[in-house]
Design an enzyme around this catalytic site. Structure first.
Site, short mmCIF file in Angstrom:
data_model
loop_
_atom_site.label_atom_id
_atom_site.label_comp_id
_atom_site.label_asym_id
_atom_site.label_seq_id
_atom_site.Cartn_x
_atom_site.Cartn_y
_atom_site.Cartn_z
N VAL A 1 -7.22 0.66 9.90
CA VAL A 1 -7.88 1.18 11.06
C VAL A 1 -9.27 1.35 11.40
O VAL A 1 -9.80 2.12 12.22
CB VAL A 1 -7.15 3.00 11.13
CG1 VAL A 1 -8.09 3.91 10.42
CG2 VAL A 1 -7.02 3.53 12.52
N GLY A 2 -10.11 0.71 10.45
CA GLY A 2 -11.60 0.97 10.65
C GLY A 2 -12.32 -0.07 9.69
O GLY A 2 -13.46 -0.16 9.53
N GLY A 3 -11.43 -0.89 9.26
CA GLY A 3 -11.76 -2.00 8.03
C GLY A 3 -11.04 -1.91 6.87
O GLY A 3 -11.49 -2.46 5.88
N SER A 4 -10.08 -1.23 6.94
CA SER A 4 -9.42 -0.68 5.65
C SER A 4 -8.70 -2.19 4.84
O SER A 4 -8.20 -1.67 3.77
CB SER A 4 -8.34 0.52 5.80
OG SER A 4 -8.92 1.67 6.29
N LYS B 1 0.80 -1.16 0.13
CA LYS B 1 0.00 0.02 0.03
C LYS B 1 0.83 1.10 0.02
O LYS B 1 2.05 1.46 0.53
CB LYS B 1 -0.96 -0.02 1.14
CG LYS B 1 -1.94 0.95 1.55
CD LYS B 1 -2.83 0.71 2.46
CE LYS B 1 -3.96 1.77 2.97
NZ LYS B 1 -4.68 1.58 3.71
N SER C 1 -9.33 1.72 2.96
CA SER C 1 -8.63 2.52 2.11
C SER C 1 -7.28 1.51 1.34
O SER C 1 -6.75 2.24 0.67
CB SER C 1 -7.89 3.30 3.29
OG SER C 1 -7.18 2.71 4.46
N LEU D 1 -6.67 8.77 3.73
CA LEU D 1 -6.84 7.38 4.34
C LEU D 1 -8.27 7.17 5.27
O LEU D 1 -8.76 5.95 5.13
CB LEU D 1 -5.72 7.26 5.35
CG LEU D 1 -4.37 6.87 4.71
CD1 LEU D 1 -3.34 6.74 5.90
CD2 LEU D 1 -4.31 5.72 3.90
#
Length: 549
Positions: free
Chosen positions: A209-212, A113, A188, A162
């Site tokens: 960080v939240g499902g990325s 990434k 992301s 992001l």
């Protein structure tokens, strides 16, 4: 003002001349402001153009020297716009990789990434101010991958700043879905999802960080794993801003099958990583746990009381539940604790404790991507106006006012400490609840199927399904299990939802037209039980595969 009058008297000009002089001064000032603004816009355009030119040049050079394993990546990129730069040093690495023949990933091409540091290449995070600031050294993960014989060969696209689960930015544009180019790849880590899903890479490194990692895996029909934060080194993994400690980020692998995820984790969890980053606990990969066939006691829910998944995702869950039970596992009901409070008070207020000021600062001086615009409009509302809107909207909306209130941030250090303590209590309560249910792992919904463009930024509320496991710091992964059927599409039309609010209406619009797209489930375990989580993911994958055969 008196100084200005004295100056006018000193040069003996009459009142009319003073007016003319003042007008001229204002005109010059305005002209200077226009010139400065034009100059800043030109500088931004030049930075974007240089970044695009570097990508074009690297792609052209790669085409000239291309090796077999890169041909498919270049073809996939041309279709999906998923790569940001080709890592040309990988050609040199191919010539020296013979020295790492004992590495677990010997000769394996791997994509990374954009925000994973690779020496002499930018980690743009999709924002202008990060352009032309190449990394001074490789991230620890890249160093370990090279030590294990892997060949990082490209960096992949992500959304601007992001904190969004689309995949578009003003520098490199929109990445599209490998299963349907009219849909987003998710984010992301959407460049990774698209490249791997499209067959251009067999293994990639994302961040979550939240499902990325999990969301693009779900959207693109691949597997993705978010380890316990701290299990892998974060050194050289660039966030949009540092210092936020409530909702934790983690790098992790993405691939077309679970065994590849496990192999990557096994390769990374080695003495070389533990030496390079002593903050990582020296816990080698537990192969015995991953290969275990012991029956599992599995918690299960179809919605978390905050987000209602569409019919296709619920059907996928039910089918997997039935397969697990037929295979001898025990599946029991599980109800997540206080999800609404967790979303508002811990997740949103934790990520934006400063009222989103740092996020907005990072975006200054550059164009705003359409996928991020709905979020930025909300974040930019002055705090006093947010509080008024909370008061006015409370009688009419259940979910919007608490989000607006949370976006006001925290007001003092004492409130920060209070919030952190409340998060610690929430984690303890959840673990106690988990143990009371006597479960080993959790089977739960994933966000999906892949969204139509420009909806992700309007539906950040849906991240309750994934982001809560960053808050809890539980390892979690996504596994594809089915595809959307015509009946799923029909059932979607009649879905009422939990709140019947605007967000649920938009959610239906976002996932419509998804027939044939991947359906995924989410597998979760307790902190530091990463191998158990992967073992559960593997079990789901194998049962689904056997059913198809």
């Amino acid at each position: 003002m008196e100084t200005l009058k004295d100056l006018v008297r000193g040069v003996k000009v009459d009142s009319q001349a003073a007016v003319l002089l003042t007008s001229a001064a204002c005109g010059v000032g305005a002209l200077l402001m226009v010139v400065r603004t034009v100059s800043e816009h030109r500088a931004v355009k030049n930075k974007i153009q240089r970044a695009r030119s570097r990508r074009t040049e690297s792609l052209q050079r790669a085409e000239q020297e291309v090796l077999r394993y890169k041909q498919s990546a270049l073809a996939v990129h041309k279709e999906l716009n998923c790569c940001t730069e080709i890592l040309l040093e990988s050609f040199d690495q191919l010539r020296t990789t013979g020295s790492n023949k004992d590495g677990l990933l010997y000769g394996v091409p791997i994509s990374i990434k954009d925000n994973v540091s690779y020496k002499n290449y930018d980690c743009t995070c999709g924002i202008i101010m990060n352009l032309s600031q190449p990394a001074k050294k490789d991230s620890v993960i890249v160093e370990v991958l090279k030590k294990q014989g892997a060949i990082p060969f490209t960096k992949t696209n992500l959304p601007q700043a992001l904190l969004n689960y689309d995949c578009s930015n003003p520098i490199f544009g929109q990445t599209v879905n490998p299963c349907n180019p009219q849909k987003t790849s998710g984010g992301s880590s959407g460049g990774e999802g698209a490249l791997i899903g499209g067959g251009g890479s067999i293994l990639g490194i994302g961040s979550d960080v939240g499902g990325s990692i999990r969301i693009p895996a779900s959207f693109c029909g691949i597997c993705g794993f978010k380890p316990t934060t701290g299990r892998l080194s974060l050194q050289g993994i660039v966030p949009i801003y540092r210092g936020q400690k409530c909702v934790l980020s983690s790098p992790g692998p993405m691939a077309r099958d679970v065994d590849s995820l496990a192999l990557c984790m096994q390769a990374l969890l080695c003495d070389h990583m533990f030496s390079l980053d002593p903050t990582v606990p020296p816990l080698p990969f537990n192969l015995q746990t991953y290969q275990s066939s012991k029956p599992l006691r599995i918690g299960y829910f179809e919605h978390d009381g905050y987000t209602q998944p569409p019919p296709s995702m619920v059907r996928g869950l039910r089918e997997v539940k039935a397969l697990l039970e037929q295979a001898g596992h025990t599946v029991v009901p599980y109800e997540p604790l206080r999800v609404s409070q967790a979303v508002n008070e811990f997740i949103v207020k934790g990520v934006f404790a400063d009222g989103a000021a740092t996020m907005l600062q990072k975006l200054k001086g550059g164009p705003l991507d359409p996928c991020l615009k709905p979020q930025i409009v909300l974040y930019s509302i002055p705090t006093w106006l947010k509080r008024i809107l909370v008061f006015l909207l409370t009688p009419f909306s259940t979910r919007v006012p608490p989000i607006l209130s949370a976006l006001c941030g925290v007001s003092s250090p004492a409130e920060v400490w209070e919030q952190h303590a409340a998060v610690e209590d929430y984690i303890s309560d959840t673990i106690a609840h988990w143990r009371k249910c006597n479960i080993d792992v959790l089977l739960c919904p994933m966000i999906g199927p892949a969204f139509n463009f420009l909806y992700c930024g309007k539906l950040t509320c849906l991240s309750s399904l994934t982001m809560i496991y960053n808050l809890l710091n539980f390892p979690a992964g996504a596994v594809p299990v089915s595809t959307v059927t015509a009946q799923d599409e029909e059932d979607l039309k009649h879905l009422k939802g939990l709140y019947q609010d605007t967000w649920e209406k938009m959610h239906k619009e976002a996932v419509s037209g998804a027939e044939g797209l991947p359906v995924a489930v989410q597998c979760v375990a307790l902190p530091w039980q990463d191998e158990l989580c992967l073992r559960f993911m593997k079990e789901v994958e194998q049962l689904v595969k056997h059913k198809k055969n």
